[in-house]
Scaffold this motif. Structure first.
Motif, PDB file in Angstrom:
ATOM      1  N   ASN A 119    -158.639 -26.361  33.696  1.00  0.00           N
ATOM      2  CA  ASN A 119    -157.425 -26.580  34.862  1.00  0.00           C
ATOM      3  C   ASN A 119    -158.175 -28.171  35.387  1.00  0.00           C
ATOM      4  O   ASN A 119    -158.907 -28.898  35.170  1.00  0.00           O
ATOM      5  CB  ASN A 119    -158.305 -26.148  36.202  1.00  0.00           C
ATOM      6  N   PHE A 120    -156.797 -28.853  35.012  1.00  0.00           N
ATOM      7  CA  PHE A 120    -156.909 -29.739  35.733  1.00  0.00           C
ATOM      8  C   PHE A 120    -156.036 -30.386  37.119  1.00  0.00           C
ATOM      9  O   PHE A 120    -154.719 -29.974  37.053  1.00  0.00           O
ATOM     10  CB  PHE A 120    -156.157 -30.975  34.124  1.00  0.00           C
ATOM     11  N   ASP A 121    -156.111 -31.427  38.311  1.00  0.00           N
ATOM     12  CA  ASP A 121    -155.475 -31.003  38.905  1.00  0.00           C
ATOM     13  C   ASP A 121    -154.567 -32.908  38.657  1.00  0.00           C
ATOM     14  O   ASP A 121    -154.932 -34.274  38.206  1.00  0.00           O
ATOM     15  CB  ASP A 121    -156.285 -32.452  40.355  1.00  0.00           C
ATOM     16  N   ALA A 122    -153.291 -32.960  39.207  1.00  0.00           N
ATOM     17  CA  ALA A 122    -151.835 -33.989  38.757  1.00  0.00           C
ATOM     18  C   ALA A 122    -151.322 -34.550  40.196  1.00  0.00           C
ATOM     19  O   ALA A 122    -151.506 -33.092  40.257  1.00  0.00           O
ATOM     20  CB  ALA A 122    -151.850 -33.745  37.464  1.00  0.00           C
ATOM     21  N   ASP A 123    -150.778 -35.569  39.853  1.00  0.00           N
ATOM     22  CA  ASP A 123    -150.078 -35.892  40.581  1.00  0.00           C
ATOM     23  C   ASP A 123    -148.207 -36.038  39.658  1.00  0.00           C
ATOM     24  O   ASP A 123    -148.297 -35.402  38.718  1.00  0.00           O
ATOM     25  CB  ASP A 123    -150.402 -36.871  41.592  1.00  0.00           C
ATOM     26  N   ASP A 124    -147.605 -36.546  40.597  1.00  0.00           N
ATOM     27  CA  ASP A 124    -146.279 -36.281  39.920  1.00  0.00           C
ATOM     28  C   ASP A 124    -146.513 -37.385  39.325  1.00  0.00           C
ATOM     29  O   ASP A 124    -144.992 -37.397  38.235  1.00  0.00           O
ATOM     30  CB  ASP A 124    -144.950 -36.643  41.366  1.00  0.00           C
ATOM     31  N   ASP A 125    -146.641 -38.683  39.288  1.00  0.00           N
ATOM     32  CA  ASP A 125    -147.116 -39.930  38.067  1.00  0.00           C
ATOM     33  C   ASP A 125    -147.952 -39.335  36.970  1.00  0.00           C
ATOM     34  O   ASP A 125    -147.360 -40.086  36.386  1.00  0.00           O
ATOM     35  CB  ASP A 125    -147.574 -40.394  39.083  1.00  0.00           C
ATOM     36  N   PHE A 126    -148.465 -38.587  36.815  1.00  0.00           N
ATOM     37  CA  PHE A 126    -149.457 -38.109  35.439  1.00  0.00           C
ATOM     38  C   PHE A 126    -148.762 -38.515  34.149  1.00  0.00           C
ATOM     39  O   PHE A 126    -149.549 -39.212  33.129  1.00  0.00           O
ATOM     40  CB  PHE A 126    -150.397 -37.092  35.941  1.00  0.00           C
ATOM     41  N   THR A 150    -148.237 -23.007  44.446  1.00  0.00           N
ATOM     42  CA  THR A 150    -148.647 -23.592  43.749  1.00  0.00           C
ATOM     43  C   THR A 150    -147.773 -24.130  42.596  1.00  0.00           C
ATOM     44  O   THR A 150    -148.348 -23.190  41.946  1.00  0.00           O
ATOM     45  CB  THR A 150    -150.329 -23.370  44.010  1.00  0.00           C
ATOM     46  N   PRO A 151    -147.217 -25.072  41.993  1.00  0.00           N
ATOM     47  CA  PRO A 151    -147.040 -25.763  41.089  1.00  0.00           C
ATOM     48  C   PRO A 151    -147.478 -26.137  40.034  1.00  0.00           C
ATOM     49  O   PRO A 151    -148.665 -26.316  40.518  1.00  0.00           O
ATOM     50  CB  PRO A 151    -145.807 -26.644  41.549  1.00  0.00           C
ATOM     51  N   ILE A 152    -147.823 -25.686  38.579  1.00  0.00           N
ATOM     52  CA  ILE A 152    -148.368 -25.525  37.441  1.00  0.00           C
ATOM     53  C   ILE A 152    -147.882 -25.804  36.184  1.00  0.00           C
ATOM     54  O   ILE A 152    -146.757 -25.452  36.181  1.00  0.00           O
ATOM     55  CB  ILE A 152    -149.310 -24.808  37.361  1.00  0.00           C
ATOM     56  N   PHE A 205    -152.204 -27.753  34.578  1.00  0.00           N
ATOM     57  CA  PHE A 205    -152.029 -28.458  35.320  1.00  0.00           C
ATOM     58  C   PHE A 205    -152.071 -28.239  37.177  1.00  0.00           C
ATOM     59  O   PHE A 205    -150.609 -27.434  36.888  1.00  0.00           O
ATOM     60  CB  PHE A 205    -151.735 -29.799  35.175  1.00  0.00           C
ATOM     61  N   ARG A 206    -152.336 -27.773  38.159  1.00  0.00           N
ATOM     62  CA  ARG A 206    -152.237 -27.740  38.901  1.00  0.00           C
ATOM     63  C   ARG A 206    -151.829 -29.048  40.292  1.00  0.00           C
ATOM     64  O   ARG A 206    -152.244 -30.057  40.220  1.00  0.00           O
ATOM     65  CB  ARG A 206    -153.065 -26.978  40.710  1.00  0.00           C
ATOM     66  N   ARG A 207    -150.138 -28.817  40.776  1.00  0.00           N
ATOM     67  CA  ARG A 207    -150.136 -30.114  41.532  1.00  0.00           C
ATOM     68  C   ARG A 207    -150.904 -30.142  42.842  1.00  0.00           C
ATOM     69  O   ARG A 207    -150.911 -29.414  43.513  1.00  0.00           O
ATOM     70  CB  ARG A 207    -149.024 -29.994  42.032  1.00  0.00           C
ATOM     71  N   ARG A 208    -151.132 -31.258  42.978  1.00  0.00           N
ATOM     72  CA  ARG A 208    -152.348 -31.753  43.754  1.00  0.00           C
ATOM     73  C   ARG A 208    -151.736 -32.587  44.593  1.00  0.00           C
ATOM     74  O   ARG A 208    -151.526 -33.982  44.151  1.00  0.00           O
ATOM     75  CB  ARG A 208    -153.423 -32.134  43.635  1.00  0.00           C
ATOM     76  N   ALA A 209    -151.774 -32.613  45.921  1.00  0.00           N
ATOM     77  CA  ALA A 209    -150.531 -33.829  46.595  1.00  0.00           C
ATOM     78  C   ALA A 209    -152.056 -34.727  47.377  1.00  0.00           C
ATOM     79  O   ALA A 209    -153.508 -33.915  47.549  1.00  0.00           O
ATOM     80  CB  ALA A 209    -149.887 -33.236  48.471  1.00  0.00           C
ATOM     81  N   LEU A 210    -151.944 -35.974  47.891  1.00  0.00           N
ATOM     82  CA  LEU A 210    -153.160 -36.618  48.921  1.00  0.00           C
ATOM     83  C   LEU A 210    -153.344 -35.470  50.027  1.00  0.00           C
ATOM     84  O   LEU A 210    -153.962 -37.501  51.224  1.00  0.00           O
ATOM     85  CB  LEU A 210    -152.149 -38.210  48.736  1.00  0.00           C
ATOM     86  N   ASP A 211    -152.732 -35.379  50.238  1.00  0.00           N
ATOM     87  CA  ASP A 211    -152.590 -34.984  51.661  1.00  0.00           C
ATOM     88  C   ASP A 211    -154.229 -33.917  52.378  1.00  0.00           C
ATOM     89  O   ASP A 211    -153.384 -33.413  53.467  1.00  0.00           O
ATOM     90  CB  ASP A 211    -151.719 -33.888  52.367  1.00  0.00           C
ATOM     91  N   TYR A 212    -154.824 -33.678  51.174  1.00  0.00           N
ATOM     92  CA  TYR A 212    -156.154 -32.902  51.443  1.00  0.00           C
ATOM     93  C   TYR A 212    -157.416 -32.970  52.506  1.00  0.00           C
ATOM     94  O   TYR A 212    -157.386 -34.371  52.468  1.00  0.00           O
ATOM     95  CB  TYR A 212    -156.588 -32.070  50.581  1.00  0.00           C
TER      96      TYR A 212
END
Length: 398
Positions: A119-126, A150-152, A205-212
């Motif tokens: 599993n990998f965390d990634a944002d929209d620019d990855f 959760t989008p993957i 890849f799991r979409r991870r925002a910056l708001d956690y």
């Protein structure tokens, strides 16, 4: 001729049995090593699925500072994107390419557990930073912000395992209890991030925002990791500028910068070391086997000088004598290889290493060629000695 060779081998069955056992053991060792060699060479030749060149990894550690964490991180990324020489910036998890960090788990689909996957965390620019190839659907974007699931994004290996005859986009994974849901929005060709010798295994890849909430982090993998694509030829001057920009925003966070090319070299050294050691051990074993075969053949010739002299007296040529000894050795080798192949065939049938059957078949072929070449080389010189023995010499010794 072949029947005659089998008769000679049977008449000396006790000594030949020891040779056959030695050849079987040697074949088995060569088969195992060849399997690892073929497997790693095959993986090395596969595309990585991303472009690691001109990509830098920045690890940030805020320490005890969690004040306005998200704002500082967002501002840091904005500053980095605006820095001359930086093409793109993305935030990801700590299991970056060629790192020694991993995260894995297993999804469920329609009540059936899928294979374990990284599993990998990634944002929209990855995708743009790492230059991934999307083969179905799309990468993450602003549309996923309002998603209830959760989008993957998965790779083709996981798609083939989960949906071999279906489209992956839109499919929904769950956890074992069915409480969490992940929706597939895209499929990438591949992403072999661990090393050059890693197979194309299932991953997501799991979409991870910056708001956690950073104040609730449970472990070190929550620490922010940024990947930057920089202009080719960028060096220490740009690195210094990046550290300065980060320090101006974060005020006290520790910063480390490495290029993925440097990380790749370090990982290659780590991965290749045991392979090299294994190769040296195998080479030492092969050398000992070769010396043993050579010694046995030499001893047999000395013991059979009377037989050789008698055949020469009856008109046998030197080439015929040498061919007989070489033929005997090749027949003994064939018997040993057949037994060794019987053992080796159990590996693909039982799935011992969990690799494709083609790897085992190539390893069997390689081990067979090496064993025959080894025995032929070891038998060549003793056969020449046998061919040069004259009747008078052998009769005088007798």
């Amino acid at each position: 001729m072949i029947r005659h060779l089998f008769t000679l081998i049977w008449n000396r069955k006790r000594s030949n049995l020891l040779l056959i056992v030695e050849i079987v053991l040697s074949f088995f060792v060569l088969f195992v090593v060849s399997s690892l060699l073929v497997y790693n060479v095959y993986n090395y030749r596969q595309p990585m699925g991303f472009d690691y060149q001109n990509v830098w990894e920045i690890n940030l550690n805020p320490g005890a500072d969690t004040t306005a964490y998200n704002q500082k991180l967002q501002l840091t990324m904005q500053r980095l994107k605006a820095t001359k020489g930086v093409i793109g910036v993305t935030k990801t998890s700590s299991n970056t390419p060629f790192s020694f960090s991993t995260m894995n788990g297993a999804y469920s689909y329609k009540g059936k557990q899928m294979p374990y996957n990284d599993n990998f965390d990634a944002d929209d620019d990855f995708r743009d930073v790492m230059k991934l190839k999307v083969v179905e659907g799309r990468w993450f974007d602003h549309r996923d912000a309002a998603s209830t699931r959760t989008p993957i994004v998965i790779n083709t290996a996981l798609k083939n395992a989960a949906f071999p005859n279906e489209k992956a986009v839109g499919q929904i994974f769950t956890d074992e209890k069915g409480e969490k849901e992940w929706q597939v929005v895209g499929v990438i060709a591949g992403y072999r991030a661990a090393s050059d010798f890693t197979e194309d295994a299932p991953l997501s890849f799991r979409r991870r925002a910056l708001d956690y909430d950073m104040t609730k982090k449970a472990s070190s993998y929550e620490l922010p990791v940024l990947l930057l694509r920089v202009q080719p030829g960028s060096g220490a001057m740009l690195e210094k500028q990046l550290i300065k920009e980060i320090s101006n925003v974060t005020k006290g966070w520790s910063v480390t910068v490495n290029s993925l090319e440097q990380n790749r070299v370090a990982k290659l050294k780590f991965v290749l070391t045991p392979l090299i050691v294994l190769g040296l051990v195998c080479g030492f074993l092969i050398l000992n086997v070769a010396l043993g075969l050579f010694g046995v053949l030499w001893y047999n010739i000395n013991q059979r000088k009377a037989e050789i002299g008698l055949r020469r007296a009856l008109g046998a040529t030197g080439a015929g004598i040498g061919g007989q000894f070489l033929g005997e050795m090749l027949v003994v080798t064939t018997l040993g290889v057949v037994l060794g192949l019987g053992l080796a065939m159990q590996f693909p049938l039982l799935g011992v290493f969990g690799v494709a059957s083609g790897v085992y078949l190539q390893a069997m072929l390689l081990a067979t060629l090496i064993i025959f070449a080894l025995t032929a080389i070891c038998a060549w010189q003793p056969s020449r000695i046998a061919a040069g023995i004259q009747p008078a010499v052998s009769l005088r010794e007798e």
